[in-house]
Design a protein around this motif. Sequence first.
Motif, PDB file in Angstrom:
ATOM      1  N   CYS B  91       0.858  -1.172   0.000  1.00 59.30           N
ATOM      2  CA  CYS B  91       0.000   0.000   0.000  1.00 59.30           C
ATOM      3  C   CYS B  91       0.900   1.229   0.000  1.00 59.30           C
ATOM      4  O   CYS B  91       2.004   1.213   0.567  1.00 59.30           O
ATOM      5  CB  CYS B  91      -0.876  -0.020   1.250  1.00 59.30           C
ATOM      6  SG  CYS B  91      -1.858   1.462   1.519  1.00 59.30           S
ATOM      7  N   ALA B  92       0.470   2.275  -0.649  1.00 54.44           N
ATOM      8  CA  ALA B  92       1.224   3.524  -0.661  1.00 54.44           C
ATOM      9  C   ALA B  92       0.253   4.693  -0.600  1.00 54.44           C
ATOM     10  O   ALA B  92      -0.930   4.558  -0.928  1.00 54.44           O
ATOM     11  CB  ALA B  92       2.095   3.629  -1.913  1.00 54.44           C
ATOM     12  N   SER B  93       0.768   5.842  -0.179  1.00 55.74           N
ATOM     13  CA  SER B  93      -0.043   7.055  -0.203  1.00 55.74           C
ATOM     14  C   SER B  93       0.813   8.211  -0.688  1.00 55.74           C
ATOM     15  O   SER B  93       2.046   8.168  -0.619  1.00 55.74           O
ATOM     16  CB  SER B  93      -0.629   7.363   1.173  1.00 55.74           C
ATOM     17  OG  SER B  93       0.372   7.820   2.068  1.00 55.74           O
ATOM     18  N   SER B  94       0.149   9.224  -1.218  1.00 55.03           N
ATOM     19  CA  SER B  94       0.837  10.448  -1.618  1.00 55.03           C
ATOM     20  C   SER B  94      -0.091  11.620  -1.380  1.00 55.03           C
ATOM     21  O   SER B  94      -1.315  11.455  -1.299  1.00 55.03           O
ATOM     22  CB  SER B  94       1.277  10.405  -3.082  1.00 55.03           C
ATOM     23  OG  SER B  94       0.160  10.287  -3.940  1.00 55.03           O
ATOM     24  N   GLN B  95       0.509  12.805  -1.282  1.00 55.19           N
ATOM     25  CA  GLN B  95      -0.289  13.988  -0.991  1.00 55.19           C
ATOM     26  C   GLN B  95      -1.413  14.156  -2.016  1.00 55.19           C
ATOM     27  O   GLN B  95      -2.575  14.313  -1.667  1.00 55.19           O
ATOM     28  CB  GLN B  95       0.601  15.237  -0.978  1.00 55.19           C
ATOM     29  CG  GLN B  95      -0.135  16.510  -0.590  1.00 55.19           C
ATOM     30  CD  GLN B  95      -0.710  16.416   0.799  1.00 55.19           C
ATOM     31  OE1 GLN B  95      -0.013  16.116   1.766  1.00 55.19           O
ATOM     32  NE2 GLN B  95      -2.014  16.648   0.932  1.00 55.19           N
ATOM     33  N   ASP B  96      -1.034  14.116  -3.274  1.00 53.59           N
ATOM     34  CA  ASP B  96      -2.007  14.171  -4.360  1.00 53.59           C
ATOM     35  C   ASP B  96      -1.542  13.213  -5.443  1.00 53.59           C
ATOM     36  O   ASP B  96      -0.710  12.346  -5.188  1.00 53.59           O
ATOM     37  CB  ASP B  96      -2.138  15.612  -4.880  1.00 53.59           C
ATOM     38  CG  ASP B  96      -2.810  16.515  -3.874  1.00 53.59           C
ATOM     39  OD1 ASP B  96      -2.142  17.433  -3.360  1.00 53.59           O
ATOM     40  OD2 ASP B  96      -3.996  16.286  -3.581  1.00 53.59           O
ATOM     41  N   ARG B  97      -2.052  13.384  -6.666  1.00 56.24           N
ATOM     42  CA  ARG B  97      -1.707  12.441  -7.719  1.00 56.24           C
ATOM     43  C   ARG B  97      -0.806  13.074  -8.763  1.00 56.24           C
ATOM     44  O   ARG B  97      -0.975  12.851  -9.962  1.00 56.24           O
ATOM     45  CB  ARG B  97      -2.980  11.918  -8.370  1.00 56.24           C
ATOM     46  CG  ARG B  97      -3.596  10.802  -7.584  1.00 56.24           C
ATOM     47  CD  ARG B  97      -4.379   9.889  -8.475  1.00 56.24           C
ATOM     48  NE  ARG B  97      -3.506   9.198  -9.428  1.00 56.24           N
ATOM     49  CZ  ARG B  97      -3.956   8.502 -10.461  1.00 56.24           C
ATOM     50  NH1 ARG B  97      -5.246   8.436 -10.688  1.00 56.24           N
ATOM     51  NH2 ARG B  97      -3.113   7.909 -11.274  1.00 56.24           N
ATOM     52  N   ASP B  98       0.145  13.849  -8.316  1.00 53.61           N
ATOM     53  CA  ASP B  98       1.042  14.441  -9.301  1.00 53.61           C
ATOM     54  C   ASP B  98       2.259  13.584  -9.561  1.00 53.61           C
ATOM     55  O   ASP B  98       3.361  14.061  -9.754  1.00 53.61           O
ATOM     56  CB  ASP B  98       1.482  15.837  -8.837  1.00 53.61           C
ATOM     57  CG  ASP B  98       2.065  16.647  -9.981  1.00 53.61           C
ATOM     58  OD1 ASP B  98       2.419  17.809  -9.774  1.00 53.61           O
ATOM     59  OD2 ASP B  98       2.197  16.091 -11.091  1.00 53.61           O
ATOM     60  N   GLY B  99       2.058  12.277  -9.550  1.00 48.72           N
ATOM     61  CA  GLY B  99       3.085  11.343  -9.971  1.00 48.72           C
ATOM     62  C   GLY B  99       4.408  11.556  -9.276  1.00 48.72           C
ATOM     63  O   GLY B  99       4.572  11.272  -8.111  1.00 48.72           O
ATOM     64  N   GLY B 100       5.381  12.081  -9.987  1.00 49.01           N
ATOM     65  CA  GLY B 100       6.705  12.210  -9.422  1.00 49.01           C
ATOM     66  C   GLY B 100       6.820  13.265  -8.371  1.00 49.01           C
ATOM     67  O   GLY B 100       7.527  13.107  -7.382  1.00 49.01           O
ATOM     68  N   LYS B 101       6.129  14.402  -8.553  1.00 47.85           N
ATOM     69  CA  LYS B 101       6.218  15.467  -7.565  1.00 47.85           C
ATOM     70  C   LYS B 101       5.675  14.999  -6.227  1.00 47.85           C
ATOM     71  O   LYS B 101       6.153  15.409  -5.174  1.00 47.85           O
ATOM     72  CB  LYS B 101       5.425  16.686  -8.026  1.00 47.85           C
ATOM     73  CG  LYS B 101       6.080  17.505  -9.102  1.00 47.85           C
ATOM     74  CD  LYS B 101       5.242  18.745  -9.362  1.00 47.85           C
ATOM     75  CE  LYS B 101       5.757  19.508 -10.557  1.00 47.85           C
ATOM     76  NZ  LYS B 101       4.900  20.669 -10.840  1.00 47.85           N
TER      77      LYS B 101
END
Lengths: 112, 115
Positions: B91-101
């Motif tokens: 599982c992973a999370s990111s702030q938003d979906r801006d891929g590399g940023k």
Amino acid sequence: GQSLEQPSEVTAVEGAIVQINCTYQTSGFYGLSWYQQHDGGAPTFLSYNALDGLEETGRFSSFLSRSDSYGYLLLQELQMKDSASYFCAGVHGSSNTGKLIFGQGTTLQVKP
Amino acid sequence: ETGVTQTPRHLVMGMTNKKSLKCEQHLGHNAMYWYKQSAKKPLELMFVYNFKEQTENNSVPSRFSPECPNSSHLFLHLHTLQPEDSALYLCASSQDRDGGKDTQYFGPGTRLTVL
């Protein structure tokens, strides 16, 4: 299709410099990321190149040439703890639908 | 610790069982992901949720069913799996979906074995 090619294994000695190459065939990639994964651990972010050129973060540097569909991760002053798998990942999509397409990973073994 | 936790860490199940994998992120991120990692193969993106809405299903068989009740929790419900589904599920999370940023933060994974 979308694919990224990396060497499967690299071996180097402590204190040396090693370069892990990544070539990709795809359209729609707008950057290249690198992740490190120790055996049994979670992948962790190392670097991201949105533009051509070199990005430096401590002992690690990453390079991207979009015209050549090529990038590399450079690890300097290797330490035993750098033994891990390293994944390049193409960033695909747009700024709000981005996703990562991962390469197969390169296992780096650092020897004393 | 990356701020993303997964339970259970190991799971053995029969092909007729039903089980669920749980992921929780404590980072205040808006996007969450399920990946499959098999030996000698690249990480494969399975599902993406952004603000609790599924925004990507990467042609995953219906025996895998994701659920995202809120931005902090993500489940993967498993039923009638096949032995070839044995893998590490990340599982992973990111702030938003801006891929590399938007750096993705991964949990430790659930090692799944299907007998």
